[in-house]
Design a protein around this motif. Structure first.
Motif, PDB file in Angstrom:
ATOM      1  N   ASN A   1       0.836  -1.205   0.000  1.00 32.87           N
ATOM      2  CA  ASN A   1       0.000   0.000   0.000  1.00 32.87           C
ATOM      3  C   ASN A   1       0.871   1.255   0.000  1.00 32.87           C
ATOM      4  O   ASN A   1       0.731   2.143   0.849  1.00 32.87           O
ATOM      5  N   THR A   2       1.772   1.324  -0.967  1.00 32.81           N
ATOM      6  CA  THR A   2       2.745   2.412  -0.992  1.00 32.81           C
ATOM      7  C   THR A   2       2.097   3.782  -1.164  1.00 32.81           C
ATOM      8  O   THR A   2       2.692   4.798  -0.804  1.00 32.81           O
ATOM      9  N   ARG A   3       0.878   3.819  -1.693  1.00 32.34           N
ATOM     10  CA  ARG A   3       0.204   5.109  -1.862  1.00 32.34           C
ATOM     11  C   ARG A   3      -0.079   5.785  -0.526  1.00 32.34           C
ATOM     12  O   ARG A   3      -0.229   7.000  -0.461  1.00 32.34           O
ATOM     13  N   ALA A   4      -0.164   4.983   0.540  1.00 32.34           N
ATOM     14  CA  ALA A   4      -0.480   5.539   1.856  1.00 32.34           C
ATOM     15  C   ALA A   4       0.769   5.842   2.682  1.00 32.34           C
ATOM     16  O   ALA A   4       0.654   6.254   3.837  1.00 32.34           O
ATOM     17  N   LEU A   5       1.963   5.657   2.100  1.00 30.42           N
ATOM     18  CA  LEU A   5       3.206   5.824   2.846  1.00 30.42           C
ATOM     19  C   LEU A   5       3.826   7.191   2.588  1.00 30.42           C
ATOM     20  O   LEU A   5       3.677   7.771   1.513  1.00 30.42           O
ATOM     21  N   GLN A   6       4.558   7.671   3.587  1.00 32.07           N
ATOM     22  CA  GLN A   6       5.332   8.896   3.407  1.00 32.07           C
ATOM     23  C   GLN A   6       6.559   8.619   2.552  1.00 32.07           C
ATOM     24  O   GLN A   6       6.933   9.428   1.699  1.00 32.07           O
ATOM     25  N   SER A   7       7.195   7.466   2.783  1.00 29.82           N
ATOM     26  CA  SER A   7       8.348   7.077   1.973  1.00 29.82           C
ATOM     27  C   SER A   7       8.414   5.559   1.895  1.00 29.82           C
ATOM     28  O   SER A   7       7.872   4.849   2.745  1.00 29.82           O
ATOM     29  N   PHE A   8       9.117   5.092   0.866  1.00 29.79           N
ATOM     30  CA  PHE A   8       9.177   3.662   0.562  1.00 29.79           C
ATOM     31  C   PHE A   8      10.477   3.418  -0.186  1.00 29.79           C
ATOM     32  O   PHE A   8      10.735   4.049  -1.210  1.00 29.79           O
ATOM     33  N   ALA A   9      11.332   2.529   0.348  1.00 30.51           N
ATOM     34  CA  ALA A   9      12.630   2.301  -0.283  1.00 30.51           C
ATOM     35  C   ALA A   9      13.111   0.892   0.034  1.00 30.51           C
ATOM     36  O   ALA A   9      12.798   0.342   1.101  1.00 30.51           O
ATOM     37  N   PRO A  10      13.887   0.280  -0.874  1.00 27.72           N
ATOM     38  CA  PRO A  10      14.458  -1.042  -0.591  1.00 27.72           C
ATOM     39  C   PRO A  10      15.443  -0.972   0.573  1.00 27.72           C
ATOM     40  O   PRO A  10      16.093   0.051   0.797  1.00 27.72           O
ATOM     41  N   VAL A  11      15.538  -2.072   1.316  1.00 21.94           N
ATOM     42  CA  VAL A  11      16.540  -2.206   2.374  1.00 21.94           C
ATOM     43  C   VAL A  11      17.737  -2.924   1.768  1.00 21.94           C
ATOM     44  O   VAL A  11      17.640  -4.096   1.389  1.00 21.94           O
ATOM     45  N   GLU A  12      18.856  -2.234   1.660  1.00 21.30           N
ATOM     46  CA  GLU A  12      20.001  -2.781   0.927  1.00 21.30           C
ATOM     47  C   GLU A  12      20.539  -4.060   1.546  1.00 21.30           C
ATOM     48  O   GLU A  12      20.993  -4.958   0.839  1.00 21.30           O
ATOM     49  N   SER A  13      20.489  -4.170   2.872  1.00 24.04           N
ATOM     50  CA  SER A  13      21.079  -5.329   3.545  1.00 24.04           C
ATOM     51  C   SER A  13      20.176  -6.549   3.543  1.00 24.04           C
ATOM     52  O   SER A  13      20.605  -7.636   3.928  1.00 24.04           O
ATOM     53  N   GLU A  14      18.913  -6.394   3.119  1.00 24.32           N
ATOM     54  CA  GLU A  14      17.953  -7.499   3.140  1.00 24.32           C
ATOM     55  C   GLU A  14      17.297  -7.622   1.763  1.00 24.32           C
ATOM     56  O   GLU A  14      16.521  -6.759   1.367  1.00 24.32           O
ATOM     57  N   PRO A  15      17.582  -8.694   1.025  1.00 26.49           N
ATOM     58  CA  PRO A  15      16.942  -8.861  -0.288  1.00 26.49           C
ATOM     59  C   PRO A  15      15.422  -8.917  -0.167  1.00 26.49           C
ATOM     60  O   PRO A  15      14.877  -9.454   0.802  1.00 26.49           O
ATOM     61  N   ASN A  16      14.747  -8.342  -1.150  1.00 28.87           N
ATOM     62  CA  ASN A  16      13.280  -8.353  -1.224  1.00 28.87           C
ATOM     63  C   ASN A  16      12.627  -7.675  -0.017  1.00 28.87           C
ATOM     64  O   ASN A  16      11.488  -7.992   0.335  1.00 28.87           O
ATOM     65  N   SER A  17      13.361  -6.755   0.623  1.00 29.15           N
ATOM     66  CA  SER A  17      12.838  -6.077   1.808  1.00 29.15           C
ATOM     67  C   SER A  17      12.725  -4.579   1.542  1.00 29.15           C
ATOM     68  O   SER A  17      13.488  -4.009   0.756  1.00 29.15           O
ATOM     69  N   PHE A  18      11.772  -3.951   2.241  1.00 30.94           N
ATOM     70  CA  PHE A  18      11.469  -2.551   1.983  1.00 30.94           C
ATOM     71  C   PHE A  18      11.228  -1.824   3.301  1.00 30.94           C
ATOM     72  O   PHE A  18      10.617  -2.379   4.221  1.00 30.94           O
ATOM     73  N   ARG A  19      11.731  -0.591   3.373  1.00 30.07           N
ATOM     74  CA  ARG A  19      11.493   0.257   4.549  1.00 30.07           C
ATOM     75  C   ARG A  19      10.314   1.172   4.246  1.00 30.07           C
ATOM     76  O   ARG A  19      10.359   1.985   3.322  1.00 30.07           O
ATOM     77  N   CYS A  20       9.277   1.024   5.037  1.00 34.45           N
ATOM     78  CA  CYS A  20       8.032   1.762   4.819  1.00 34.45           C
ATOM     79  C   CYS A  20       7.824   2.726   5.979  1.00 34.45           C
ATOM     80  O   CYS A  20       7.661   2.296   7.129  1.00 34.45           O
TER      81      CYS A  20
END
Length: 230
Positions: free
Chosen positions: A79-98
């Motif tokens: 639900n990235t439309r509801a987030l202030q920011s959204f980015a991949p987590v470099e140290s964790e594959p397939n992971s995202f910081r929301c």
């Protein structure tokens, strides 16, 4: 497959039998070991995919798996439309910081930050919460030491009879340090029971909304496929 849902609220069972002294009186928190309340809730939802498939999504439920492996599907899941920011987590594959938008809470500005891992396969898709913390003032960020949370959303799909279905199964667990009065003077069950009801109510609202959002985004994605291939 008809639309159906299941709800489960599980009371934590880590309340010690000796919550008081020998006379049955509660010992002040400062003289006792740390006490942690454990809360949990679960919601399962089954959603018909037939209407989407009839609209051009293919002949079976496998198309939803392709969608969830696509960046558009990942964005819908989180639900990235509801987030202030959204980015991949470099140290964790397939992971995202929301990072959610800041909210006001008791006079403080709080921004919840979640690290989520998305693992899609040909047969299912799992979203797991790797970490959860609050950003804000020093006092707010100190609270990160007093709780931990776990969330797992397991999504499967398949053809059951003539009605392909999408099944969503969300588990949420939270552990809280109980250290403030009057809660520190009460049995842990006095915190866990209302806490479980609150979390169950939260999942009962959010999981159906997640399913509806996924279907809308999947339908939009399906409609774009003929244009992309032409």
């Amino acid at each position: 497959c008809t639309s159906r849902s299941w709800r489960t609220a599980v009371a934590g069972s880590n309340a010690d039998a000796d919550d008081g002294d020998e006379d049955g009186e509660f010992v002040p928190t400062r003289t006792r070991a740390s006490r942690r309340a454990r809360l949990s809730a679960r919601r399962r939802e089954s959603i018909r995919l037939l209407d989407v498939l009839d609209g051009g999504g293919g002949t079976d439920a496998g198309g939803i798996g392709e969608f969830l492996r696509h960046p558009a599907g990942v964005a819908s899941l989180l639900n990235t439309r509801a987030l202030q920011s959204f980015a991949p987590v470099e140290s964790e594959p397939n992971s995202f910081r929301c990072t959610l938008h800041r909210i006001g809470f008791l006079g403080f500005q709080v921004a919840p930050v979640l690290d989520l891992r998305v693992t899609p396969t040909c047969t299912d898709c799992t979203v797991e919460m790797l970490s959860c913390r609050f950003e804000g003032s020093g006092l707010i960020e100190q609270q990160n030491e007093l709780f931990s949370a776990f969330m797992r959303n397991h999504i499967t799909w398949g053809d059951i009879g003539e009605e392909p279905c999408l099944d969503i199964d969300v588990n949420l667990e939270v552990a809280l340090e109980v250290y403030t009065k009057p809660f520190s003077l009460l049995p842990l069950s006095a915190v866990e029971k209302p806490g479980n009801l609150l979390m169950q109510s939260l999942l009962d609202r959010l999981v159906p909304m997640l399913g509806e959002q996924l279907l809308r985004d999947y339908h939009s994605w399906v409609q774009q496929q003929p244009e992309a291939s032409s």
